[in-house]
Design an enzyme around this catalytic site. Structure first.
Site, mmCIF file in Angstrom:
data_model
loop_
_atom_site.group_PDB
_atom_site.id
_atom_site.type_symbol
_atom_site.label_atom_id
_atom_site.label_comp_id
_atom_site.label_asym_id
_atom_site.label_seq_id
_atom_site.Cartn_x
_atom_site.Cartn_y
_atom_site.Cartn_z
ATOM 1 N N LYS A 215 1.837 -3.819 6.805
ATOM 2 C CA LYS A 215 2.445 -3.338 5.633
ATOM 3 C C LYS A 215 3.973 -3.303 5.827
ATOM 4 C CE LYS A 215 -0.273 -4.505 3.115
ATOM 5 N NZ LYS A 215 -0.768 -5.404 2.460
ATOM 6 N N THR B 246 0.906 -1.346 0.102
ATOM 7 C CA THR B 246 -0.001 -0.043 -0.152
ATOM 8 C C THR B 246 0.654 1.178 0.184
ATOM 9 O OG1 THR B 246 -1.428 0.590 1.629
ATOM 10 C CG2 THR B 246 -0.265 -0.243 2.916
ATOM 11 N N ASP B 247 0.421 2.052 -0.298
ATOM 12 C CA ASP B 247 0.956 3.435 -0.333
ATOM 13 C C ASP B 247 1.200 3.965 1.627
ATOM 14 O OD1 ASP B 247 -1.936 4.514 0.341
ATOM 15 O OD2 ASP B 247 -1.920 6.156 -1.188
#
Ligand code: NAD
Ligand code: DAU
Length: 339
Positions: A156, A127-128
């Site tokens: 993450k 994810t960003d």
């Protein structure tokens, strides 16, 4: 290709399985999902009915070494796309532990089992949010330092570092994708867009965190799935690819769009207590994915939102099915604290 998809009963995993079935009818698809509160086998009913032996569902946990190993060896899996995760930032603030278990240890288990079973490639879906938060200008590049701010994004980031380490240490073929905010069919109604749709449709107040000025870069889920497919087919081993929608929006404008599309009034908007550690702005630079993979988002925000709202209006039975007791317990507690 025999492809193991983890977390396929979730929002993006389900969309990805439908897309792979459409694009590669000769592939064998295996879906490993634990069916947490966010997993809904009902999302895949049409795939199950149509695909026959080309699709198999396995109910289980990505942290289970014996189960994952047996799937990889018995089915002769060629590649894995790991979507399985605890994915909601607010829940990670409420209780970080399951995020570490699934997102870090589960991802590491997938990498380890894949290495031992000599699986050709693992695509790890990240994810960003691992990059942290931007000010008013600038974009995230793949070289931007990792600087996560929530227990979700920290977990993450931990997985991303594991993916990197497995490539560097063991020479394993691992590709990481980092994408911005997805929206579209089958998204669980705890996330901004489907939550605001359900509230607007019911004529209930829409809880906007803080001043509503936080910015996200929205991508229609089919475009994200295309990016992951391209990373699987064309990505370089060890690479990280940013994926984005080139569609930056303030939360308040997203909420107004939903009110307009559902024919509701802006008087339903309520500004509520902010999310702790709330990232201000995300914006993705995906030049590398464009250059190396041929990735480009194809659905505009206006078009994607029309399709999304129409899908939810046509699928109220799906919404009723996923809003179980477990959903209500968390939602009632979380929003009571913010009022
Ligand atoms: P989701 O919460 O809708 O679905 C997650 C799925 O994973 C569910 O079906 C759940 O049952 C399953 N799962 C959870 N723990 C598991 C475990 N231990 N073993 C097996 N299955 C398990 O999530 P999503 O929005 O579809 O996100 C999918 C992936 O994409 C996640 O890794 C997320 O971090 C990443 N991502 C999401 C977005 C977004 O905007 N939603 C953007 C970028 C990246
Ligand atoms: O950027 C990618 C990430 O996008 C993914 O990695 C996550 O899995 C996904 O959940 C999503 O995270 P966000 O926190 O950005 O999404 P969410 O839909 O929870 O919130 C979007 C924005 O809307 C955020 O600024 C917080 C705000 N918000 C959210 C909710 C649920 C509100 O103002 N009110 C709300 O009730």
């Amino acid at each position: 290709m025999r492809l193991l998809v983890t977390g396929g009963c979730g929002f993006i995993g389900a969309n990805f399985l439908y897309a792979m079935r459409r694009n590669h009818p000769d592939w064998r698809l295996i879906n490993l999902d634990k069916l947490t509160y966010a997993g809904n086998p009902g999302s895949l009913r049409a795939l199950e009915a149509e695909a026959g032996d080309a699709y198999e569902f396995v109910h289980g946990d990505i942290c289970d070494k014996d189960l994952v190993t047996s799937i990889l060896t018995e089915r002769g899996v060629d590649a894995i796309v790991n979507f399985a995760a605890e994915s909601h930032v607010d829940r990670s603030i409420d209780d970080p532990a399951p995020f570490v278990t699934t997102n870090v240890l589960g991802a590491q288990n997938i990498l380890d089992c894949a290495r031992r079973a000599k699986v050709g490639r693992v695509v790890h879906v990240s994810t960003d949010e691992v990059y942290g938060s931007l000010g008013a200008s600038g974009q995230f590049h793949e070289t931007t330092p990792i600087s996560p701010n929530s227990p979700y994004s920290a977990s993450k980031a931990g997985a991303d570092m594991m993916a990197r380490a497995y490539h560097e240490t063991y020479g394993q073929d691992v590709v990481v994708t980092r994408c911005s905010n997805n929206y579209g069919p089958y998204q669980f109604p705890e996330k901004l867009i489907p939550l605001m749709f359900t509230k607007a449709t019911a004529g209930e107040p829409l809880p906007v965190y803080g001043d509503g000025e936080n910015v996200r870069d929205w991508i229609f889920v089919e475009d994200h799935c295309r990016g992951v497919e391209l990373a699987l087919l064309k990505g370089h081993a060890g690479a990280v690819y940013n994926l984005g929608g080139a569609s930056e929006m303030r939360n308040i404008d997203v909420v107004r769009t939903i009110l307009r599309l559902t024919g509701q009034d802006e008087s339903l908007i309520r500004f509520v207590a902010d999310r702790p550690g709330h990232d201000k702005r995300y914006a993705m630079n995906f030049d590398l994915a464009a250059r190396e993979l041929g990735f480009a988002p194809s659905v505009t925000f206006a078009e994607g939102m029309k399709r999304t709202v129409a899908w939810y209006q046509d699928n109220t039975a799906w919404l009723d099915e996923v809003r179980s007791g477990a959903y209500r317990n968390f939602m009632d507690r979380w929003y009571k604290e913010r009022a």
